[in-house]
Design a protein around this motif. Sequence first.
Motif, PDB file in Angstrom:
ATOM      1  N   ILE A  28      27.395  10.107 159.612  1.00  9.88           N
ATOM      2  CA  ILE A  28      27.987   8.857 160.096  1.00  9.88           C
ATOM      3  C   ILE A  28      27.009   8.040 160.927  1.00  9.88           C
ATOM      4  CG2 ILE A  28      30.318   9.797 160.055  1.00  9.88           C
ATOM      5  CD1 ILE A  28      30.107  10.176 163.093  1.00  9.88           C
ATOM      6  N   PHE A  29      25.881   8.648 161.306  1.00  8.99           N
ATOM      7  CA  PHE A  29      24.891   7.942 162.133  1.00  8.99           C
ATOM      8  C   PHE A  29      23.767   7.335 161.293  1.00  8.99           C
ATOM      9  CE2 PHE A  29      26.653  11.389 164.774  1.00  8.99           C
ATOM     10  CZ  PHE A  29      27.174  10.646 165.817  1.00  8.99           C
ATOM     11  N   LEU A  30      23.835   7.544 159.961  1.00  8.51           N
ATOM     12  CA  LEU A  30      22.727   7.113 159.110  1.00  8.51           C
ATOM     13  C   LEU A  30      22.474   5.613 159.222  1.00  8.51           C
ATOM     14  CD1 LEU A  30      20.612   7.847 156.964  1.00  8.51           C
ATOM     15  CD2 LEU A  30      22.364   7.407 155.228  1.00  8.51           C
ATOM     16  N   GLN A  31      23.555   4.811 159.331  1.00  5.34           N
ATOM     17  CA  GLN A  31      23.384   3.361 159.380  1.00  5.34           C
ATOM     18  C   GLN A  31      22.624   2.909 160.619  1.00  5.34           C
ATOM     19  OE1 GLN A  31      24.149   1.461 156.794  1.00  5.34           O
ATOM     20  NE2 GLN A  31      24.801   3.357 155.784  1.00  5.34           N
ATOM     21  N   GLN A  32      22.580   3.755 161.657  1.00  3.96           N
ATOM     22  CA  GLN A  32      21.854   3.396 162.870  1.00  3.96           C
ATOM     23  C   GLN A  32      20.359   3.697 162.762  1.00  3.96           C
ATOM     24  OE1 GLN A  32      23.758   4.955 166.445  1.00  3.96           O
ATOM     25  NE2 GLN A  32      25.741   5.034 165.398  1.00  3.96           N
ATOM     26  N   ALA A  33      19.999   4.533 161.780  1.00  7.02           N
ATOM     27  CA  ALA A  33      18.588   4.882 161.599  1.00  7.02           C
ATOM     28  C   ALA A  33      17.842   3.703 160.966  1.00  7.02           C
ATOM     29  CB  ALA A  33      18.467   6.120 160.724  1.00  7.02           C
ATOM     30  N   PRO A  34      16.754   3.243 161.582  1.00  2.49           N
ATOM     31  CA  PRO A  34      16.042   2.051 161.069  1.00  2.49           C
ATOM     32  C   PRO A  34      15.158   2.366 159.860  1.00  2.49           C
ATOM     33  CG  PRO A  34      14.924   2.872 163.012  1.00  2.49           C
ATOM     34  CD  PRO A  34      16.147   3.748 162.833  1.00  2.49           C
ATOM     35  N   ILE A  35      15.778   2.904 158.802  1.00  2.00           N
ATOM     36  CA  ILE A  35      15.002   3.272 157.619  1.00  2.00           C
ATOM     37  C   ILE A  35      14.394   2.035 156.966  1.00  2.00           C
ATOM     38  CG2 ILE A  35      15.166   4.237 155.292  1.00  2.00           C
ATOM     39  CD1 ILE A  35      17.235   6.191 156.324  1.00  2.00           C
ATOM     40  N   ASP A  36      15.159   0.928 156.918  1.00  2.00           N
ATOM     41  CA  ASP A  36      14.645  -0.291 156.291  1.00  2.00           C
ATOM     42  C   ASP A  36      13.419  -0.815 157.037  1.00  2.00           C
ATOM     43  OD1 ASP A  36      16.124  -0.948 158.523  1.00  2.00           O
ATOM     44  OD2 ASP A  36      17.352  -2.470 157.535  1.00  2.00           O
ATOM     45  N   GLU A  37      13.490  -0.830 158.359  1.00  5.81           N
ATOM     46  CA  GLU A  37      12.341  -1.297 159.148  1.00  5.81           C
ATOM     47  C   GLU A  37      11.164  -0.353 158.979  1.00  5.81           C
ATOM     48  OE1 GLU A  37      11.099  -2.510 163.747  1.00  5.81           O
ATOM     49  OE2 GLU A  37      13.108  -1.702 163.315  1.00  5.81           O
ATOM     50  N   TYR A  38      11.437   0.950 158.967  1.00  2.93           N
ATOM     51  CA  TYR A  38      10.369   1.940 158.807  1.00  2.93           C
ATOM     52  C   TYR A  38       9.631   1.743 157.483  1.00  2.93           C
ATOM     53  CZ  TYR A  38       8.125   6.469 158.026  1.00  2.93           C
ATOM     54  OH  TYR A  38       7.214   7.474 157.749  1.00  2.93           O
ATOM     55  N   LEU A  39      10.358   1.530 156.397  1.00  7.95           N
ATOM     56  CA  LEU A  39       9.722   1.341 155.102  1.00  7.95           C
ATOM     57  C   LEU A  39       8.860   0.074 155.087  1.00  7.95           C
ATOM     58  CD1 LEU A  39      12.521   2.337 152.560  1.00  7.95           C
ATOM     59  CD2 LEU A  39      10.414   3.571 153.055  1.00  7.95           C
ATOM     60  N   SER A  40       9.379  -1.009 155.676  1.00  5.58           N
ATOM     61  CA  SER A  40       8.611  -2.256 155.720  1.00  5.58           C
ATOM     62  C   SER A  40       7.333  -2.082 156.531  1.00  5.58           C
ATOM     63  CB  SER A  40       9.464  -3.380 156.322  1.00  5.58           C
ATOM     64  OG  SER A  40      10.497  -3.755 155.447  1.00  5.58           O
ATOM     65  N   LYS A  41       7.457  -1.456 157.707  1.00  6.08           N
ATOM     66  CA  LYS A  41       6.282  -1.242 158.547  1.00  6.08           C
ATOM     67  C   LYS A  41       5.303  -0.269 157.883  1.00  6.08           C
ATOM     68  CE  LYS A  41       7.490  -3.906 162.003  1.00  6.08           C
ATOM     69  NZ  LYS A  41       8.034  -3.347 163.250  1.00  6.08           N
ATOM     70  N   TYR A  42       5.835   0.663 157.111  1.00  8.74           N
ATOM     71  CA  TYR A  42       5.005   1.630 156.395  1.00  8.74           C
ATOM     72  C   TYR A  42       4.129   0.911 155.363  1.00  8.74           C
ATOM     73  CZ  TYR A  42       4.055   6.281 154.331  1.00  8.74           C
ATOM     74  OH  TYR A  42       3.459   7.444 153.890  1.00  8.74           O
ATOM     75  N   VAL A  43       4.769   0.062 154.540  1.00  9.64           N
ATOM     76  CA  VAL A  43       4.021  -0.691 153.534  1.00  9.64           C
ATOM     77  C   VAL A  43       2.973  -1.569 154.209  1.00  9.64           C
ATOM     78  CG1 VAL A  43       4.167  -2.456 151.732  1.00  9.64           C
ATOM     79  CG2 VAL A  43       5.927  -0.681 151.886  1.00  9.64           C
ATOM     80  N   ASN A  44       3.355  -2.219 155.303  1.00 16.01           N
ATOM     81  CA  ASN A  44       2.433  -3.090 156.030  1.00 16.01           C
ATOM     82  C   ASN A  44       1.268  -2.308 156.611  1.00 16.01           C
ATOM     83  OD1 ASN A  44       2.032  -4.850 158.973  1.00 16.01           O
ATOM     84  ND2 ASN A  44       1.970  -5.921 157.024  1.00 16.01           N
ATOM     85  N   TYR A  45       1.538  -1.106 157.113  1.00 14.98           N
ATOM     86  CA  TYR A  45       0.454  -0.270 157.653  1.00 14.98           C
ATOM     87  C   TYR A  45      -0.523   0.117 156.542  1.00 14.98           C
ATOM     88  CZ  TYR A  45      -2.169   3.653 159.418  1.00 14.98           C
ATOM     89  OH  TYR A  45      -3.214   4.483 159.756  1.00 14.98           O
ATOM     90  N   ILE A  46       0.001   0.531 155.385  1.00 14.36           N
ATOM     91  CA  ILE A  46      -0.868   0.912 154.268  1.00 14.36           C
ATOM     92  C   ILE A  46      -1.774  -0.254 153.874  1.00 14.36           C
ATOM     93  CG2 ILE A  46      -0.906   1.585 151.828  1.00 14.36           C
ATOM     94  CD1 ILE A  46      -0.047   3.832 153.698  1.00 14.36           C
ATOM     95  N   SER A  47      -1.216  -1.456 153.910  1.00 11.60           N
ATOM     96  CA  SER A  47      -1.972  -2.638 153.510  1.00 11.60           C
ATOM     97  C   SER A  47      -2.984  -3.081 154.565  1.00 11.60           C
ATOM     98  CB  SER A  47      -1.002  -3.789 153.221  1.00 11.60           C
ATOM     99  OG  SER A  47      -1.685  -5.022 153.153  1.00 11.60           O
ATOM    100  N   GLU A  48      -2.560  -3.115 155.821  1.00  9.74           N
ATOM    101  CA  GLU A  48      -3.354  -3.767 156.861  1.00  9.74           C
ATOM    102  C   GLU A  48      -4.216  -2.813 157.701  1.00  9.74           C
ATOM    103  OE1 GLU A  48      -3.641  -7.130 157.374  1.00  9.74           O
ATOM    104  OE2 GLU A  48      -2.604  -7.107 155.451  1.00  9.74           O
ATOM    105  N   ASP A  49      -3.782  -1.582 157.896  1.00 12.04           N
ATOM    106  CA  ASP A  49      -4.437  -0.732 158.894  1.00 12.04           C
ATOM    107  C   ASP A  49      -4.964   0.598 158.366  1.00 12.04           C
ATOM    108  OD1 ASP A  49      -3.770  -2.475 161.254  1.00 12.04           O
ATOM    109  OD2 ASP A  49      -1.746  -2.026 160.567  1.00 12.04           O
ATOM    110  N   PHE A  50      -4.523   1.000 157.186  1.00 14.57           N
ATOM    111  CA  PHE A  50      -4.949   2.286 156.652  1.00 14.57           C
ATOM    112  C   PHE A  50      -6.466   2.364 156.507  1.00 14.57           C
ATOM    113  CE2 PHE A  50      -6.248   4.388 152.664  1.00 14.57           C
ATOM    114  CZ  PHE A  50      -6.042   5.701 153.035  1.00 14.57           C
TER     115      PHE A  50
END
Length: 426
Positions: A209-231
């Motif tokens: 019931i707490f899954l909706q509070q987990a920022p999975i969407d933000e994590y995925l976006s920041k993950y893609v951005n990290y791979i592109s910009e900082d990896f």
Amino acid sequence: MEDFKLENRDVIKLDLVNIVSNYKVLHFDEFPILYIGTNKYNNKILGSHLDENDETQTMFALHTILTNKEYHQFMNGKISYLEILQNSTSITVVEKDYKFQLKKSYDINFKSIPNDYLPLSQSFCPKTVKSHSLLFSISLKGKLADLNKAIADEVSNIQNGFTDFLEDRIKFLKGFELLPKALLIPYAEGSFRINFELDYKYKGKKVNIFLQQAPIDEYLSKYVNYISEDFSNDKEIFKTDNLVFSDKLKDLEKLLNDVYEKGCVSKPENLNQFLKDDIIKSVIKFEKITEQVGENFESASILNISENNEETSLAFIDRDFSEKFQQNVDEIEIAKKGVSEDENFKEYKIYIYHLNTDNRLGNAFIKNSNNEEEMSKPKIKINGDEGLEQTKYAESLYLNKWISVKAKAKKIGEKFKQLDIEYENN
């Protein structure tokens, strides 16, 4: 505005610099000071307030047309507004009324902008609160893409590569027990766009019931951005288990920690190493997307689409990025798995999908020696100086045939990277 000498400037069509969609204010102080949007041709326009005249109810602003790369770099804090103006050939002064309707636009160059109106050297894009979602889009630009066309095999490779990339990030979240599924949404207009929606369901009957509070969407976006910009800047961190995280990687780790804590799921014992292992796996999948760029389209932008249809640029991939990224992945794999080269020519079966018959360089598919269900895409060089037009190499290219060749292979682990092919007459 007398310093601009607008009466001596060429007047240009308003359509080129008028923002008609995707308008977003980046900084506001009585008036929108810095803003961005797109014109009717879907070009990105960066605007900034210059001055106003209460007597004539008139405002003046700078409007600059951005390339997709400039847009991504500016929105991600990689280049300043001053740098954009210094390198731009598409700067205009626009005249607006107090209802923000454009009346006139004048062509101007950087050297003609008075110093008092220039942005500071540290004029980077202000940080804004961004909303995230599980909707993503990959926009292809240049060559065939500008005609709303694309090569079917390349689109398939991009779709499969990004689907695997997204789904694997969810699968890698230990303890959540989620089954991800990336869904394709109908192609969108505007060059050539591939749209994805990431969905997931529970493996078992238990519901978190707490899954909706987990920022999975933000994590995925920041993950893609990290791979592109900082990896690429952090590549040394992934060659060893001992180096300290960079600030950008720490930010991503903190967000991953929030996913677990807000989702009320026990996190892995060593979150630091857990994240590093996942990134090493993910860049190999991301590399498959970068391999498609250059032949039939010039660049690809990965976007996150919010619920109110606002686009956030997560990654920009062109040929330069692709070559650098693949080189960095190779370096990490060499550090982890080592490199091997054949001493003598051996027989291999390949399918050539790109070949320059003049310089005898190209690319081919070859099945990995440890797993024939996976293929490498090594660079190839055909020795000799005989013509290639009426050979088995040309047949492989033009008739989609697998052929046997004698070659010396260079491999990283079990992945083929280079084939030095001995020329053979048919």
